[in-house]
Design an enzyme around this catalytic site. Structure first.
Site, PDB file in Angstrom:
ATOM      1  N   ASP A   1      -8.601   3.780  -3.342  1.00 14.59           N
ATOM      2  CA  ASP A   1      -9.758   4.071  -2.496  1.00 14.59           C
ATOM      3  C   ASP A   1     -10.931   4.617  -3.313  1.00 14.59           C
ATOM      4  OD1 ASP A   1      -8.088   3.302  -0.476  1.00 14.59           O
ATOM      5  OD2 ASP A   1      -7.580   5.337   0.152  1.00 14.59           O
TER       6      ASP A   1
ATOM      7  N   GLU B   1       2.918   6.764  -2.554  1.00 15.84           N
ATOM      8  CA  GLU B   1       2.697   8.006  -3.312  1.00 15.84           C
ATOM      9  C   GLU B   1       3.071   9.243  -2.487  1.00 15.84           C
ATOM     10  OE1 GLU B   1      -0.530   4.941  -3.746  1.00 15.84           O
ATOM     11  OE2 GLU B   1      -0.073   6.350  -2.131  1.00 15.84           O
TER      12      GLU B   1
ATOM     13  N   ASP C   1       0.837  -1.198   0.000  1.00 15.74           N
ATOM     14  CA  ASP C   1       0.000   0.000   0.000  1.00 15.74           C
ATOM     15  C   ASP C   1       0.877   1.254   0.000  1.00 15.74           C
ATOM     16  OD1 ASP C   1      -2.315   1.459  -0.002  1.00 15.74           O
ATOM     17  OD2 ASP C   1      -3.043   0.741   1.936  1.00 15.74           O
TER      18      ASP C   1
END
Length: 786
Positions: free
Chosen positions: A516, A452, A449
């Site tokens: 998401d 970024e 995950d």
């Protein structure tokens, strides 16, 4: 980034120097053109003084690919990260340079594409043309290769908020009176030309009219930002363009200039590759040679993932109950995923199961394996201050540092967290050692995950990598580290991630998921657009959170029943399929009884289709083709398909049109030919639009004309497909002989059997040859279907 205000004025205090004419041309080894370009017309010797020049280089590193570089100053030292291009090695065949005295031009030919450089005064132009047709693909004309000096108040070409000003509590915008250099290109667009790709983008499918900054952000699918920014686009005119930059590339796609794609980057140099097709399939295949091919994922990964979800309470008892519930309801699954809270709060990532909830993690994972399931756990590259791993990481110098030598830390996400510096070989070894310990405990895969929200100001990397250029590149280093760790322990054919961030080359470390998304119909269609866009950016495999990650406005409620069931259909007809949410479990019995029935049907359906699905994975590996495939890839000449973003091809033979409404009504387009639904046997003749209503056990899932569908077993995805083919289905045919390849289960990537179907004299009955003669060929109809 815009440097002009309409056609007459430049932005205030902006100096733009255009390549106007070629002053001098030299060659190197017969495969490169080097042109010194003046930025004003040279009438006499005095015009060669006190004015910048732009040097342009053209070369051919491989057939069908022409590389370009344009630079102003060349003496500055560079700490930019560079993509690993042609990871399988450079081809032997290179291009050829020729002069044409009649037109006063020089050209470079590479396979079926040629770049022609005009050497006439006041006539700068690089025209890229198809050798076969002679048609111009695109060009860089006057005012299209530029060196630009922008004022200090010019807006930066990246959106910095989430990565620095929010994450860094001590951030202050630096004072600067220096002007910034930029290099810019403007590629010509033809009438009706459409631009696709540029990563996983959730907005309009064709990128025309958009301003796009290629800067990875953690911003969700309901925003203009992206987790996976890929500096590559292709068009419906037979070519693609890759930019060899991991830094903040800014594009105005038919936006600042209505006939151009303008691309700019801060710095003294810009690098690009024209990739010829002419079909989108050939463009993607050539792009895969340039930046890396997607590998073939392990067969088990194509089955259903069930997740704990993010903020839910869970322990061994909870997990066991959910797994038992799936078995009791006859729902086949392949992977159980532990999201963040398998570790203690405030300690992510410390690579340790929370002993309060998992007192003997290795034994528990062993019991999951006894069910025939694999285990995936959540990780990221952030190390919380309260983690035992943090002290190790600081003392070893494994974390990104500030320019004053302190460890960079933030309270956003985990309190006091640092970020692993994967440019440090010792940090890579340290991080891998933690992962290998988990693999020894029984973990099979990692959800990588984040990646970024990486700082880029007032920081320094171990190897001196430029922090701005390293922002997107960080995702490559992070995912490569984890992928390699699994490959080193389990073997390359068992290596698999569930990754969110990426840049060019990231397709070599599958799988990627869409991030998401909201549990809404809009969230569902945004996800599909993102997947289609990523598939046109060179990524073979893609997934998304079935039923959405979060409720709109972060409400506590779970997904609506209708949305859950429709998203299940879409999710199980994607390359990879995962039930995952934020505040609620995603097991179907928490929705309603029918949701359980729908999930069971489509999980079993995907397993039945595995001989077909895995054959498509071989094409993803060999040709760079996505499994979830935009219609235009298969039907490039069909103008309707060029804008379709609410349906797709699942591989080369199956058309899927998800239902995006509670009413069950879906409008879908069928290209030319005769198609048959594999779920109810109804026939459709295209080209035509259809509007129909479907219950939750059906949707448009159509078999293409002259295609064969092999059906296997329903209980799991990983089985010997040759030995377990149970049915051979054919829709409509115009051919007397059909062939279908069956992939090997034991040797991934190998075709084990080729079946040949021959039509009998009556034109309806097929005979089957190829080692599976005991089966009869069945014609799809309303009486015969899945």
């Amino acid at each position: 980034m815009k440097f002009t205000h309409g056609i007459w004025f430049d932005r205030e205090d902006t100096s733009i120097y255009n390549a106007v004419e070629v002053g001098d041309v030299t060659r190197s080894n017969g495969n490169e053109i080097r042109a010194l370009c003046t930025t004003r017309h040279v009438c006499h010797r005095g015009d060669t003084l006190n004015h910048p020049t732009i040097t342009v280089k053209l070369s051919s590193p491989a057939p069908e690919i022409i590389a370009g570089t344009a630079y102003h100053f060349s003496g500055a030292g560079s700490k930019l990260p560079r993509f690993e291009l042609f990871p399988e090695g450079l081809p032997i065949e290179l291009g050829r340079v020729t002069d044409d005295p009649q037109t006063n031009s020089v050209s470079l030919k590479s396979g079926g594409v040629r770049a022609v450089l005009d050497k006439n005064p006041r006539s700068f132009n690089i025209s890229y043309r198809s050798e076969e047709s002679g048609v111009k693909l695109t060009d860089l004309g006057m005012s299209c290769v530029q060196y630009i000096i922008a004022p200090p108040h010019t807006e930066a070409s990246y959106p910095p908020l989430a990565s620095t000003t929010i994450a860094d509590p001590y951030y202050r915008a630096p004072l600067s009176s220096s002007k910034r250099p930029y290099m810019a290109l403007s590629f010509g667009l033809q009438v009706g030309e459409l631009v696709y790709g540029l990563g996983e983008r959730f907005g309009p499918f064709a990128k025309n009219g958009q301003h796009i900054d290629l800067w990875n952000e953690d911003a969700g699918t309901a925003s203009p930002y992206a987790y996976k920014n890929i500096p590559f686009y292709l068009t419906n005119r037979g070519y693609g363009v890759f930019f060899d930059h991991s830094d903040a590339l800014s594009l105005e796609v038919q936006n600042e200039k209505q006939a151009k794609v303008q691309v700019s980057v801060q710095g003294e140099e810009i690098r690009w590759y024209i990739i010829h097709g002419p079909t989108s399939k050939q463009i993607l295949a050539n792009y895969a040679k340039l930046t890396g091919r997607p590998p073939i994922p392990p067969a088990w990964s194509f089955g259903l993932y069930l997740s704990t979800s993010f903020l839910t309470e869970y322990d061994e008892k909870t997990v066991t109950s959910q797994l038992d519930g799936m078995v009791e309801r006859g729902i086949p699954m392949s992977v159980f995923h532990f999201d963040c809270f398998w570790m203690k709060a405030h300690q992510w990532t410390d690579f340790t199961f929370d002993p309060k909830y998992f007192p003997d993690a290795k034994a528990f994972l062993g019991r999951i394996h006894q069910r025939g399931l694999k285990v995936c756990v959540w990780i990221n590259s952030y190390i919380a201050q309260n983690s035992e791993a943090f002290e190790d990481a600081v003392s070893g110098g494994y974390l990104i540092k500030r320019t004053n030598g302190d460890t960079w830390q933030s309270d956003i996400w985990q309190a006091g967290m640092g970020v692993v510096d994967f440019t440090n070989p010792a940090a890579v070894t340290w991080y891998k050692a933690h992962l290998k310990r988990l693999l020894d405990q029984g973990v099979d895969s990692f959800k990588t995950d984040f990646g970024e929200r990486i700082p880029w100001e007032d920081i320094t990397y171990h190897n001196g990598m430029d922090a701005v250029a390293g922002h997107n590149y960080y995702a490559y280093l992070y995912n490569k580290t984890v992928f390699d760790a699994i490959a080193e322990v389990r073997g390359p054919d068992q290596a698999l991630l569930f990754a969110r961030s990426a840049t060019a080359g990231g397709q070599q470390f599958p799988v990627h998921w869409g991030g998401d998304c909201e549990s809404t119909w809009q969230g569902m269609v945004q996800s599909l657009r993102g997947g289609l866009s990523l598939g046109l950016s060179g990524f073979g495999y893609w997934s998304h959170d079935i039923s959405g990650f979060m409720s709109e406005g972060q409400a506590q409620t779970g997904p609506a029943s209708a949305l859950y069931k429709r998203w299940v259909q879409f999710g199980l007809l994607s390359s990879h399929s995962r039930l995952h949410g934020s505040k609620n479990y995603r097991v179907p019995w928490h929705v309603d009884h029918e949701a359980t029935e729908v999930l069971r049907k489509f999980c079993r359906l995907k397993n039945l289709l595995m001989p077909y699905v895995f054959r498509q994975a071989i094409d993803a590996h060999q040709q760079g083709l996505p499994l979830l495939r935009a219609m235009l890839i298969e039907y490039p000449q069909d103008k309707v398909c060029q804008n379709l973003d609410q349906q797709y091809m699942f591989g080369d033979s199956l058309l899927v049109a998800p239902v995006f409404s509670e009413s069950g009504i879906v409008e879908f387009y069928v290209p030319a030919g005769k198609w048959v639904s594999i779920l109810d046997g109804r026939g459709y003749t295209g080209p035509a639009w259809f509007t129909e209503k479907y219950d939750y056990f059906n949707l448009p899932l159509l078999l293409r004309e002259n295609k064969v569908l092999l059906v296997g077993k329903p209980d799991k995805p990983d089985y010997d497909w040759v030995k377990n083919i149970t049915r051979v289905l054919v829709g409509t045919t115009t051919l007397t002989t059909l062939k279908v390849e069956v992939p090997s289960f034991s040797s991934p990537g190998v075709i084990e059997v080729v079946l040949e179907l021959s039509k009998g004299l009556e034109g309806k009955i097929f005979t089957l040859k190829g080692g599976i003669d005991s089966l009869q060929v069945e014609m799809l109809s309303e009486e015969c279907h899945l």
